[in-house]
Design an enzyme around this catalytic site. Structure first.
Site, PDB file in Angstrom:
ATOM      1  N   PHE A   1       0.940  -0.926   0.021  1.00  0.00           N
ATOM      2  CA  PHE A   1       0.115  -0.271  -0.045  1.00  0.00           C
ATOM      3  C   PHE A   1       0.501   1.382   0.195  1.00  0.00           C
ATOM      4  CE2 PHE A   1      -4.523   1.242   1.087  1.00  0.00           C
ATOM      5  CZ  PHE A   1      -5.283   0.364   0.416  1.00  0.00           C
TER       6      PHE A   1
ATOM      7  N   GLN B   1      -7.188  15.039   3.055  1.00  0.00           N
ATOM      8  CA  GLN B   1      -6.998  14.097   1.809  1.00  0.00           C
ATOM      9  C   GLN B   1      -7.865  14.560   1.185  1.00  0.00           C
ATOM     10  OE1 GLN B   1      -5.722  10.228   2.406  1.00  0.00           O
ATOM     11  NE2 GLN B   1      -3.935  10.555   2.933  1.00  0.00           N
TER      12      GLN B   1
ATOM     13  N   HIS C   1      -7.383  11.872  -2.442  1.00  0.00           N
ATOM     14  CA  HIS C   1      -6.973  10.683  -2.716  1.00  0.00           C
ATOM     15  C   HIS C   1      -6.880  11.156  -3.951  1.00  0.00           C
ATOM     16  CE1 HIS C   1      -6.509   6.603  -3.367  1.00  0.00           C
ATOM     17  NE2 HIS C   1      -7.441   5.697  -2.151  1.00  0.00           N
TER      18      HIS C   1
ATOM     19  N   LEU D   1     -14.581   6.036  -4.818  1.00  0.00           N
ATOM     20  CA  LEU D   1     -13.068   5.385  -5.081  1.00  0.00           C
ATOM     21  C   LEU D   1     -12.657   4.393  -5.743  1.00  0.00           C
ATOM     22  CD1 LEU D   1     -10.419   6.470  -2.599  1.00  0.00           C
ATOM     23  CD2 LEU D   1     -10.879   4.573  -1.930  1.00  0.00           C
TER      24      LEU D   1
ATOM     25  N   GLU E   1      -6.111   2.278  -2.863  1.00  0.00           N
ATOM     26  CA  GLU E   1      -5.087   2.385  -3.911  1.00  0.00           C
ATOM     27  C   GLU E   1      -4.241   1.089  -3.760  1.00  0.00           C
ATOM     28  OE1 GLU E   1      -3.330   5.495  -1.184  1.00  0.00           O
ATOM     29  OE2 GLU E   1      -2.054   3.750  -0.294  1.00  0.00           O
TER      30      GLU E   1
ATOM     31  N   ARG F   1      -0.491   9.769  -1.082  1.00  0.00           N
ATOM     32  CA  ARG F   1      -2.024  10.201  -1.435  1.00  0.00           C
ATOM     33  C   ARG F   1      -1.097  11.765  -1.816  1.00  0.00           C
ATOM     34  NH1 ARG F   1      -6.223   6.538   2.141  1.00  0.00           N
ATOM     35  NH2 ARG F   1      -5.740   5.000   0.832  1.00  0.00           N
TER      36      ARG F   1
ATOM     37  N   HIS G   1     -11.612  13.336   0.443  1.00  0.00           N
ATOM     38  CA  HIS G   1     -11.439  11.616   0.864  1.00  0.00           C
ATOM     39  C   HIS G   1     -11.708  11.433   2.295  1.00  0.00           C
ATOM     40  CE1 HIS G   1     -11.155   7.248   0.912  1.00  0.00           C
ATOM     41  NE2 HIS G   1      -9.773   7.129   1.415  1.00  0.00           N
TER      42      HIS G   1
ATOM     43  N   ARG H   1      -2.498  10.737   5.940  1.00  0.00           N
ATOM     44  CA  ARG H   1      -2.813  10.733   6.423  1.00  0.00           C
ATOM     45  C   ARG H   1      -2.361   8.505   5.110  1.00  0.00           C
ATOM     46  NH1 ARG H   1      -6.928   5.899   5.424  1.00  0.00           N
ATOM     47  NH2 ARG H   1      -8.212   7.356   4.814  1.00  0.00           N
TER      48      ARG H   1
HETATM   49  C1  LIG Z   1     -14.492   4.660  -0.122  1.00  0.00           C
HETATM   50  C2  LIG Z   1     -13.576   4.659   0.619  1.00  0.00           C
HETATM   51  C3  LIG Z   1     -12.861   3.573   0.970  1.00  0.00           C
HETATM   52  C4  LIG Z   1     -11.475   3.707   1.591  1.00  0.00           C
HETATM   53  N1  LIG Z   1     -11.167   2.564   2.458  1.00  0.00           N
HETATM   54  C5  LIG Z   1      -9.748   2.005   3.746  1.00  0.00           C
HETATM   55  C6  LIG Z   1      -8.314   1.481   3.509  1.00  0.00           C
HETATM   56  O1  LIG Z   1      -8.742   0.444   3.134  1.00  0.00           O
HETATM   57  N2  LIG Z   1      -8.085   1.527   4.400  1.00  0.00           N
HETATM   58  C7  LIG Z   1      -7.942   2.963   5.827  1.00  0.00           C
HETATM   59  O2  LIG Z   1      -7.512   2.332   6.762  1.00  0.00           O
HETATM   60  N3  LIG Z   1      -9.254   3.390   5.513  1.00  0.00           N
HETATM   61  C8  LIG Z   1     -10.078   3.050   4.430  1.00  0.00           C
HETATM   62  N4  LIG Z   1     -10.569   4.396   4.250  1.00  0.00           N
HETATM   63  C9  LIG Z   1     -11.158   5.552   5.653  1.00  0.00           C
HETATM   64  C10 LIG Z   1     -11.856   5.102   6.665  1.00  0.00           C
HETATM   65  O3  LIG Z   1     -12.917   4.365   6.186  1.00  0.00           O
HETATM   66  C11 LIG Z   1     -12.667   5.691   7.216  1.00  0.00           C
HETATM   67  O4  LIG Z   1     -12.432   7.310   7.922  1.00  0.00           O
HETATM   68  C12 LIG Z   1     -13.396   5.226   8.493  1.00  0.00           C
HETATM   69  O5  LIG Z   1     -13.885   3.764   8.469  1.00  0.00           O
HETATM   70  C13 LIG Z   1     -14.241   6.468   9.374  1.00  0.00           C
HETATM   71  O6  LIG Z   1     -14.693   5.004  10.589  1.00  0.00           O
HETATM   72  P1  LIG Z   1     -15.584   5.945  11.553  1.00  0.00           P
HETATM   73  O7  LIG Z   1     -16.106   4.250  12.793  1.00  0.00           O
HETATM   74  O8  LIG Z   1     -14.752   6.907  12.384  1.00  0.00           O
HETATM   75  O9  LIG Z   1     -16.590   6.732  10.861  1.00  0.00           O
HETATM   76  P2  LIG Z   1     -18.164   6.057   9.417  1.00  0.00           P
HETATM   77  O10 LIG Z   1     -17.726   4.309   9.496  1.00  0.00           O
HETATM   78  O11 LIG Z   1     -18.122   7.047   8.709  1.00  0.00           O
HETATM   79  O12 LIG Z   1     -19.049   6.315  10.938  1.00  0.00           O
HETATM   80  C14 LIG Z   1     -19.767   7.313  11.147  1.00  0.00           C
HETATM   81  C15 LIG Z   1     -21.673   6.808  12.633  1.00  0.00           C
HETATM   82  O13 LIG Z   1     -21.575   7.906  13.154  1.00  0.00           O
HETATM   83  C16 LIG Z   1     -22.713   8.326  12.459  1.00  0.00           C
HETATM   84  N5  LIG Z   1     -23.331   9.683  12.220  1.00  0.00           N
HETATM   85  C17 LIG Z   1     -23.076  10.343  12.117  1.00  0.00           C
HETATM   86  N6  LIG Z   1     -23.115  11.957  12.150  1.00  0.00           N
HETATM   87  C18 LIG Z   1     -23.845  11.504  13.483  1.00  0.00           C
HETATM   88  C19 LIG Z   1     -25.195  12.219  13.955  1.00  0.00           C
HETATM   89  N7  LIG Z   1     -25.229  13.179  14.199  1.00  0.00           N
HETATM   90  N8  LIG Z   1     -25.865  11.487  14.794  1.00  0.00           N
HETATM   91  C20 LIG Z   1     -25.609   9.988  15.111  1.00  0.00           C
HETATM   92  N9  LIG Z   1     -25.083   8.881  15.047  1.00  0.00           N
HETATM   93  C21 LIG Z   1     -24.231  10.008  13.423  1.00  0.00           C
HETATM   94  C22 LIG Z   1     -23.595   7.217  11.343  1.00  0.00           C
HETATM   95  O14 LIG Z   1     -24.941   6.730  11.251  1.00  0.00           O
HETATM   96  C23 LIG Z   1     -22.329   6.732  11.669  1.00  0.00           C
HETATM   97  O15 LIG Z   1     -22.859   5.436  12.118  1.00  0.00           O
HETATM   98  C24 LIG Z   1     -11.592   4.733   3.356  1.00  0.00           C
HETATM   99  C25 LIG Z   1     -12.858   5.849   3.003  1.00  0.00           C
HETATM  100  C26 LIG Z   1     -14.294   5.561   1.949  1.00  0.00           C
HETATM  101  C27 LIG Z   1     -14.571   6.407   2.092  1.00  0.00           C
END
Ligand SMILES: Cc1cc2nc3c(=O)[nH]c(=O)nc-3n(C[C@H](O)[C@H](O)[C@H](O)COP(=O)(O)OP(=O)(O)OC[C@H]3O[C@@H](n4cnc5c(N)ncnc54)[C@H](O)[C@@H]3O)c2cc1C
Ligand code: SF4
Ligand code: SF4
Ligand code: FES
Lengths: 237, 591
Positions: free
Chosen positions: B117, B237, B239, B249, B252, B283, B364, B406
């Protein structure tokens, strides 16, 4: 291009029953049906209600019945659906779950079926400090059913589920399959017992609607067949 | 009618970070999870490529190398004590996930399979190392499903489709939140001893983004409105490989498996800029060079995109040219990258096995967010003072382990490592703390006023026009390349939009599932976050990681090796916090 949507509307606070309403829009051919629904919501009628999040077919929020087939609105295109619908795209909520408002249905009965099959790994042996080992072949065995995003397209296209909401439904069987055929899991028998009950797997009449509906391309009917086979023979292979 | 609940611990958000925290907190104290989406629909489910940990299953690797790569990838703005924790704990965290049932891909001898990666290297040879543990290209989906499955197993209590709109803070302590039940439209006050915010990113302030419609920064906006700071908001970031125009997306992982960038002339341009890591440079660097190629007229057909080429026979040519003995087949690629190959087919109409795919950088990931210490405790200011009872983890938080940029796969590590630490820390606190009194009658007033004003207002400004205008302005002026005057233009425009927002139109006047109203509320959050992002970007007169100022193209360690803290109390206020530097002294980034 000119796009016509016929949307089945229902607002629990003002309507006694659902009704159809038409909308005309100017869209790009490769806009998704979700974009068209947003266009209605953002420029014509803010009360139109639907669930959506990822907009690329992986979160499972926007399952709906589009031209009579269960689809994720973010994964089908207006030009294709205008053709299928012969000049207008028919959009209605998925069938078999109580409608709350417009496209929004009560997902709880669906989730209850999901929880019933024990959708989690059961393994009470001490795993040790490193990963449990699993051969690539054993891992491949249940690969297809790990793709499920719980969108409910399958279960709400199933005639057996429409006839009887207590039927556990294809999505829950897919989830059970994912664990039954995982070599690390030890609770296959309990899951099979749940599926062997009157509202379990035997209500499936192998109509294949579910496989056609799955936006993740999961061979749902095949997975159901494998679970039935395990029940018949007592062998998990 | 306002409903009242009481829990020792609250987790807001049910993505990877929230669920991890909930699994740990609920073991010892009464815990509830509040999420505006069903947990399995959280954006963690879209993560594709992998989660890094120096397991060394494929080749020698060490967590210290992972730490160095992370710090260098972050352009030396990472807090190195936090990075050490993350990279060391990553190993156990991944093993834990496997024990919970996560179906990782396997090596022939049955271990967790790992791939290359961007920016992850063997520090001795400087070559890319196989560190990203993965389940095909749906690693995030499998993490999210596995954690949710374990929550069901452990009978964690959920309030699904409840949206937090306010935080209860008094005398520097947090006493819970106020949320709207989307189904009924009624307000619920959740009174708690400890609250952990895990609401994910906020990429929807840009037009071309990989982020979900739901990623609108509700919690950080609530933080600002409660007069608390956000950290490093200028670092977002972009991407390099989003599907052209749509921003979806393409992981990578494609380049990890061998894909390369090509410009309009068919040249593998990254070779010129980053001779060692080439297409697997971090990135921020790749995104900048893509735009450089485009600006110098070498985009495809003179347009604003380049190609990502992952045709197997081409990849094998590049492998041969690099002296790499590996070879791939179409079958292998379809097995390792099924989802992104499908995204290209479905959303771009291009088959990546037979043609190169048009791509462009896409907004991203938020490196910045709610400032925390290494135990996910939220900071009240740049001196490290804590807000008792408040925690944050995941993308919404800024520890800071990602610094100015990141590395791929490090977000998923961050979620599980700091989600767990936060959950445990909060539970320890809740076990010994008492509930603080709250003014029950008045707790929901601020939230209620926000909602009532929107519902009852007779404004005429169309929210979708304000949103679109914000997103275009941010793409144009607070994107990959930035300048002082451009950022100022964005700030002025955001202020205009905020004025228009005061007269915003809400058409749906109902209670139940009023998504019109909630979207408008979210737009207000995005406007506030865009404002502090732009101000933070204006103040940082240097270029570092994801923040590139054309008028200050060099990194300036003498003046800017420090974190930004921004407040929005009437007017914008900016302060700074030093970076924690331990083993790795800042050096020029070459790959
Ligand atoms: C397409 C894509 C591919 C990616 N691939 C990778 C990868 O391969 N490796 C890597 O390390 N990272 C990757 N990332 C980044 C990573 O996926 C995210 O940064 C990470 O999943 C965020 O997780 P989280 O638990 O912080 O939030 P999220 O998974 O976004 O969850 C947010 C939660 O908060 C809740 N929420 C939001 N606002 C409110 C509110 N006002 N009230 C109540 N609930 C709320 C939502 O319902 C949800 O449950 C990728 C991101 C994307 C977009
Ligand atoms: S195959 Fe079985 S589960 Fe699938 S739709 Fe038909 S009856 Fe329902
Ligand atoms: S099996 Fe397919 S259609 Fe059914 S819930 Fe899972 S992803 Fe949706
Ligand atoms: S919006 Fe996520 S699947 Fe369609």
């Amino acid at each position: 291009m000119n796009v016509r949507l016929k949307i089945k509307r229902f607002n629990p606070e003002t309507d006694k029953k659902p009704y159809w309403k038409e909308y005309e829009l100017d869209m790009e051919p490769k806009d998704r049906v979700l974009d068209a629904l947003h266009e209605v919501k953002w420029t014509q009628d803010g009360t139109l209600s639907l669930r959506r999040s990822c907009a690329h077919g992986v979160c499972g929020s926007d399952a709906m019945r589009i031209n009579g087939r269960n689809r994720l609105a973010c994964k089908v295109f207006v030009d294709d659906e205008m053709k299928t619908g012969k000049g207008a795209i028919m959009i209605e909520p998925i069938l078999g779950l109580p409608v709350i408002k417009d496209m929004i249905v009560d997902m709880e009965p669906f989730m209850a079926h999901y929880r019933a099959v024990m959708p989690f790994l059961v393994n009470d042996t001490e795993p040790g400090p490193r990963e449990r080992l699993q051969s690539p072949q054993d891992r491949e065995r249940f690969d297809d059913t790990t793709k499920c995003i719980l969108c409910a397209c399958c279960t709400t296209s199933c005639p057996s589920f429409w006839a009887r909401g207590e039927y556990v439904g294809p999505a829950a069987i897919v989830q059970a399959h994912r664990f039954i055929f995982d070599t690390r899991d030890q609770a296959a028998e309990e899951r099979l017992a749940v599926l062997n009950e009157p509202d379990g797997i035997w209500r499936c009449r192998t109509v294949f609607n579910c496989t056609e509906a799955c936006p993740r391309g999961i061979q749902v009917t095949k997975a159901i067949g494998e679970v039935k086979e395990a029940l018949r023979t007592g062998v998990i292979a | 009618m306002v409903h009242h609940h009481q829990f020792d611990a609250l987790v807001v958000g049910a993505g990877g970070a929230g669920l991890m925290a909930a699994l740990h907190a609920s073991k010892t104290v009464k815990t509830a999870v509040i999420s505006k989406l069903y947990p399995t629909r959280s954006h963690t489910g879209t993560a594709q490529g992998g989660i890094s940990a120096a397991l060394g299953n494929m080749e020698p690797d060490k967590w210290e190398w992972h730490a160095y790569d992370t710090v260098k990838g972050g352009d030396f703005l990472c807090d190195q004590d936090a990075v050490d924790i993350m990279c060391r704990d990553a190993i156990d965290a991944v093993i834990d996930l496997e024990h919970m049932g996560l179906p990782f891909d396997r090596t022939p001898d049955g271990k967790i399979s790992q791939r290359r990666f961007g920016g992850h290297t063997n520090n001795d040879t400087k070559q890319a190392v196989q560190r990203a543990c993965h389940a095909a290209d749906r690693t995030g989906h499998m993490i999210l499903q596995t954690l949710y499955q374990n929550c069901i197993k452990q009978k964690v209590q959920f309030f699904d489709e409840f949206q937090m709109i306010d935080l209860l803070v008094a005398d520097g302590k947090c006493n819970g939140i106020v949320a709207v039940c989307l189904d009924t439209g009624e307000l619920h006050v959740f009174h708690s001893k400890g609250t952990l915010l895990a609401t994910g990113g906020f990429g929807k302030m840009w037009k071309v983004t990989s982020n979900a419609h739901s990623l609108t920064g509700d919690a950080p906006a609530a933080i600002l409105r409660r007069h608390l700071p956000l950290e490093d908001m200028e670092f977002f970031q972009f991407h390099p490989t989003g599907v052209y125009k749509l921003g979806i997306l393409l992981s990578e992982a494609a380049r990890g498996e061998g894909a390369v960038f090509l410009n309009g002339k068919g040249e593998r341009f990254m070779e010129r800029y980053m001779p060692t890591l080439k297409d697997l440079a971090p990135r921020d660097i790749c995104s900048r060079y893509i735009y450089k190629e485009i600006r110098e007229g070498r985009g495809v057909d003179g347009k604003d995109y380049v190609y990502l080429d992952f045709r197997p026979e081409e990849i094998n040519k590049y492998f041969a040219a690099d002296g790499n003995p590996r070879r791939v087949t179409a079958e292998y690629m379809e097995q390792k990258l099924p989802d992104i190959i499908e995204f290209a087919r479905v959303y771009q109409g291009v088959d990546p096995m037979t043609a190169p795919v048009p791509i462009q950088p896409t907004a991203h990931y938020a490196m910045g967010g709610i400032p925390t210490n290494n135990d996910a405790e939220v900071l009240a200011d740049e001196t490290g003072r804590l807000i008792e009872g408040l925690y944050a983890a995941g993308e919404v938080a800024c520890v800071s382990v990602h610094g100015a940029n990141r590395l791929g796969t490090n977000s998923l590590v961050d979620l599980v490592v700091f989600g767990k630490r936060g959950g445990i820390k909060m539970a320890e606190y809740c076990a010994k703390a008492a509930f603080r009194e709250i003014d029950k009658a008045g707790a929901a007033t601020y939230a209620q006023n926000q909602i009532d004003n929107l519902r009852k207002g007779d404004g005429t400004e169309e929210p979708s026009k304000i949103r679109k205008s914000l997103q275009i302005m941010m793409d144009d002026n607070v994107g990959v390349y930035r300048t002082g005057p451009g950022i100022q233009t964005a700030i002025d425009h955001i202020h205009e939009l905020q004025e228009r927002y005061k007269k915003v139109r809400v058409q749906d006047k109902g209670m139940r599932w009023n998504t019109d109203l909630m979207e408008v509320w979210e737009l207000g959050a995005l406007l506030d976050l865009a404002e502090v992002t732009a101000y933070s970007a204006l103040a940082r007169q240097e270029s570092r990681g994801g923040h590139f100022r054309e008028d200050f193209p060099k990194r300036d360690d003498a003046n800017f090796l420090k974190h930004t803290f921004v407040w929005k109390n009437g007017k914008i206020e900016i302060k700074h916090k030093p970076v924690v530097i331990t083993r790795f002294k800042p050096e020029e980034r070459k790959y």
